[in-house]
Scaffold this motif. Structure first.
Motif, PDB file in Angstrom:
ATOM      1  N   GLU A 322       0.826  -1.201   0.000  1.00  0.00           N
ATOM      2  CA  GLU A 322       0.000   0.000   0.000  1.00  0.00           C
ATOM      3  C   GLU A 322       0.868   1.262   0.000  1.00  0.00           C
ATOM      4  OE1 GLU A 322      -3.484  -0.047   2.758  1.00  0.00           O
ATOM      5  OE2 GLU A 322      -2.561  -1.886   3.473  1.00  0.00           O
ATOM      6  N   ARG A 351      -1.955  -9.555  -0.303  1.00  0.00           N
ATOM      7  CA  ARG A 351      -2.250  -8.238  -0.861  1.00  0.00           C
ATOM      8  C   ARG A 351      -1.340  -7.975  -2.071  1.00  0.00           C
ATOM      9  NH1 ARG A 351      -4.809  -5.018   3.406  1.00  0.00           N
ATOM     10  NH2 ARG A 351      -4.600  -6.123   5.380  1.00  0.00           N
ATOM     11  N   GLY A 353       0.163  -4.758  -4.659  1.00  0.00           N
ATOM     12  CA  GLY A 353       0.323  -3.360  -5.045  1.00  0.00           C
ATOM     13  C   GLY A 353       0.963  -3.288  -6.415  1.00  0.00           C
ATOM     14  N   ASP A 367      -3.486   3.192  -6.434  1.00  0.00           N
ATOM     15  CA  ASP A 367      -3.889   2.806  -5.083  1.00  0.00           C
ATOM     16  C   ASP A 367      -4.836   1.612  -5.093  1.00  0.00           C
ATOM     17  OD1 ASP A 367      -6.623   3.658  -5.365  1.00  0.00           O
ATOM     18  OD2 ASP A 367      -6.067   5.703  -4.854  1.00  0.00           O
ATOM     19  N   GLY A 368      -5.137   1.111  -3.902  1.00  0.00           N
ATOM     20  CA  GLY A 368      -5.901  -0.123  -3.776  1.00  0.00           C
ATOM     21  C   GLY A 368      -7.304  -0.050  -4.351  1.00  0.00           C
ATOM     22  N   SER A 451      -7.707  -1.790   1.008  1.00  0.00           N
ATOM     23  CA  SER A 451      -6.339  -2.034   1.460  1.00  0.00           C
ATOM     24  C   SER A 451      -5.642  -3.109   0.629  1.00  0.00           C
ATOM     25  CB  SER A 451      -6.325  -2.403   2.942  1.00  0.00           C
ATOM     26  OG  SER A 451      -7.170  -3.513   3.191  1.00  0.00           O
ATOM     27  N   HIS A 452      -5.865  -3.055  -0.688  1.00  0.00           N
ATOM     28  CA  HIS A 452      -5.136  -3.878  -1.656  1.00  0.00           C
ATOM     29  C   HIS A 452      -5.432  -5.366  -1.522  1.00  0.00           C
ATOM     30  CE1 HIS A 452      -2.267  -0.741  -3.308  1.00  0.00           C
ATOM     31  NE2 HIS A 452      -2.908  -0.095  -2.340  1.00  0.00           N
TER      32      HIS A 452
END
Length: 637
Positions: A322, A351, A353, A367-368, A451-452
């Protein structure tokens, strides 16, 4: 390891510490009971510093006040179960991560499984942190002592792979030893139910009750050979699978399933192939992302400087995709190789990114929320082109702090969407379980959170960085065939649905005083909230601690979350406050949107500037409000 009882003077001196007697009693137990022997030496040093004794090392001492604060925080109560399981700093105390907390968690899980009549079998996976394998062996030994069969994947592997294996192996529960992207000083344990999802509801309550009971009665903990386990000896009763030597039992089925979640037919090589650089940020992502992308015809470039380093995370301040700062080392590789995409997963690879090479050769961070928008749009486009029945029988799941553009895209394709879930993929998984219990199972077209975290498909019940990497590479390849890139695709979507901008603010507050300060912010918001933020009036308020019945148990779960819908000047913004479930902070989310149908370049640029400024002002007002409430409580601590 210290095993002898501490000096009597240290135990006696506890009475002089300005701590509640129940807390001093717990510290005495940790200083004297053999169950806590592995952290006793560390605790003795902290107590010595707190009383100003000779045990303090002047060169490394934090001072009496800091040592007392450390004791107060470490012994305030059991390490809670948050949105990511139990995680926190390693050390002595019930509110720290250590062998005793692992054994208590294993004991609590065993009790909860018996009470729920779950299959007495648990799969265990761990990440690359220095203490992760040791804690995995502690948990495995404790569970086998409770007469529960354990299958240990004895090599660092992703969290979503554990979710998949729990279902595939028919386990009653699963455990991952990981602290995700937390600092190197931390570790944690994530607990999964028989559906492969993090526990919620009745099993969650039984688990916490069992953990608390085990913490209050250390004599109830099963006997294990701590010395052997901490030396790396796998208990004989544990089924051990070496994923490198036995890929057919650990990796191959998972990779095949991830590949099946792609929506673009055929290989991704050829003229439209994207050049991809990938970093696991010192975690396990290379074990999943690299083989999956290679299987689709890509040749990912591995950032070898960020392979696992025994949990040191030497090249990053925070191993969090993130954060743009986490991409610094990978960017050097991407630039040198002229990669179209730079992808990163966090240490447990759930996650994703990304940064994208733009026309001028520079790399832009996405961004997420926007990654989720791109992936969902790609999935909807491809499935629609294929005439897939999945869209009619499936749904899209997201949270109340994710971009409203997610829901707009789904509804534009007439796909069912739930967009008000609480944070945490256990709630996405809970909705899937609810649909199955109702006899109305739905295919998960796509799920995401800001939040990804991203997911597609029904056989994994947690976010998956490998699935996300595959979908994003497919999307980038589709854009390349059309003569654009991921940023160009976003501009196309904004012209249709309006420009959307989301931003999150984080206010950290450490220790017990920080927890009180965070609670005070939420109390003030409920009792005396502002009437406007960023010049926009509050039009509606939603308090998720109050019942909001929808008929779906997961969707109706209460949460310490406040939502404000703001409006003015033809624009809107959602403002959300929530304490983090995994870190000592309160989060404020501003999710704004502009007017739709603006495609003239100059007008579109002005609209973005105004919406960006609106988001910044709303968030600034929110942070100012929270800071004013928190500051006196933190300063007086």
């Amino acid at each position: 390891m210290t095993t002898d009882a501490p000096a009597e003077s240290v135990l006696e001196a506890l009475d002089r510490l300005a701590l509640p007697e129940p807390m001093r009693a717990t510290i005495r137990a940790w200083l004297s009971d053999p169950a806590y022997a592995d952290t006793r030496a560390e605790l003795e040093r902290t107590v010595a510093r707190a009383i100003g004794g000779s045990g303090a090392d002047p060169a490394g001492s934090k001072g009496q006040a800091d040592a007392l604060a450390e004791l107060e925080d470490a012994f305030v109560g059991p390490l809670p179960i948050g949105t990511g399981g139990r995680r926190g700093p390693c050390g002595a105390g019930p509110n720290r991560v250590n062998a005793a907390v692992m054994r208590e968690t294993a004991r609590g899980l065993a009790v909860a499984m018996r009470e729920s009549d779950e299959t007495p079998k648990v799969a265990v996976v761990y990440d690359t942190r220095s203490s992760s394998r040791t804690f995995a062996l502690v948990v495995a030994a404790a569970l086998t002592a409770e007469q529960i069969a354990v299958t240990l994947i004895d090599g660092p592997r992703p969290t979503p792979q554990l979710s998949f294996l729990v279902r595939r192996l028919g386990c009653g529960a699963g455990i991952v030893i990981s602290a995700s992207h937390n600092p190197p000083t931390d570790n944690g344990i994530k607990i999964y139910g028989p559906d492969g999802a993090q526990v919620i509801g009745d099993l969650d309550r039984r688990l916490m009750d069992g953990i608390v009971a085990a913490g209050n009665n250390p004599g109830s903990l099963p006997e294990i050979d701590i010395k052997a386990v901490t030396a790396g000896v796998v208990p004989a009763a544990v089924e051990r699978i070496n994923p490198d030597a036995q890929p057919d039992r650990a990796d191959d089925p998972y990779h095949e399933y991830v590949l099946a979640q792609g929506v673009t037919p055929g290989a991704l090589d050829g003229d439209a192939a994207v050049r991809v650089a990938f970093t696991p940020l010192h975690g396990v992502g290379h074990s999943s992302v690299i083989p999956v992308l290679r299987a689709r015809g890509l040749a990912p470039i591995l950032v070898e400087a960020q392979l696992p380093d025994d949990g040191v995370f030497e090249t990053v301040k925070s191993a969090n995709p993130e954060s743009i700062a986490a991409f610094a080392v990978g960017l050097e590789v991407a630039r040198a190789q002229r990669a179209d995409l730079l992808l990163a997963t966090d240490p447990d690879a759930d996650r994703l990114g990304a940064m994208v090479r733009q026309a001028d050769g520079e790399y832009g961070f996405i961004d997420g929320n926007r990654l989720g928008v791109l992936m969902l749009d790609h999935v909807l486009r491809e499935l629609s082109a294929l005439g897939s029945e999945e869209l009619r029988g499936g749904w899209v799941l997201t949270t109340l702090v994710s971009s409203p553009l997610i829901a707009k895209l789904a509804r534009a394709r007439e796909v069912e969407v739930v967009d008000d879930l609480l944070v945490g993929f256990k709630n996405h998984a809970g909705m899937q379980a609810d649909s199955e219990r109702r006899g109305e199972p739905r295919t998960l077209v796509f799920a995401c959170e800001e939040s990804h975290g991203y997911l597609r498909g029904n056989e994994i019940r947690d976010k998956d960085g490998a699935i996300a990497a595959l979908l994003l590479c497919e999307c980038a390849a589709a854009c390349k065939r059309e003569g654009t890139d991921l940023f160009g695709r976003l501009e196309q979507l904004w012209a249709i649905h309006g420009y959307h901008r989301e931003q999150t603010g984080n206010l950290y507050a450490e220790g017990s005083s920080g927890r009180r300060a965070i609670s005070a912010v939420m109390d003030r918001l409920r009792s005396d909230p502002p009437s406007s933020f960023g010049g926009l009036a509050v039009q509606a308020t939603l308090d998720r601690l109050k019942p909001t019945p929808t008929g779906w148990p997961t969707r109706d779960l209460p949460g310490d979350v406040l939502v404000y819908e703001l409006a003015g000047d033809g624009r809107g913004c959602r403002l959300v406050f929530r304490p983090s479930g995994t870190e000592p902070k309160i989060k404020a989310y501003a999710l704004a949107h502009g007017r739709a149908g603006i495609d003239e370049p100059g007008a579109a640029a002005r609209e973005r500037e105004q919406v960006d400024a609106l988001v910044a002002q709303v968030l600034a007002d929110a942070e100012r409000f929270a800071t004013e409430v928190m500051a006196p409580l933190i300063e007086s601590a």
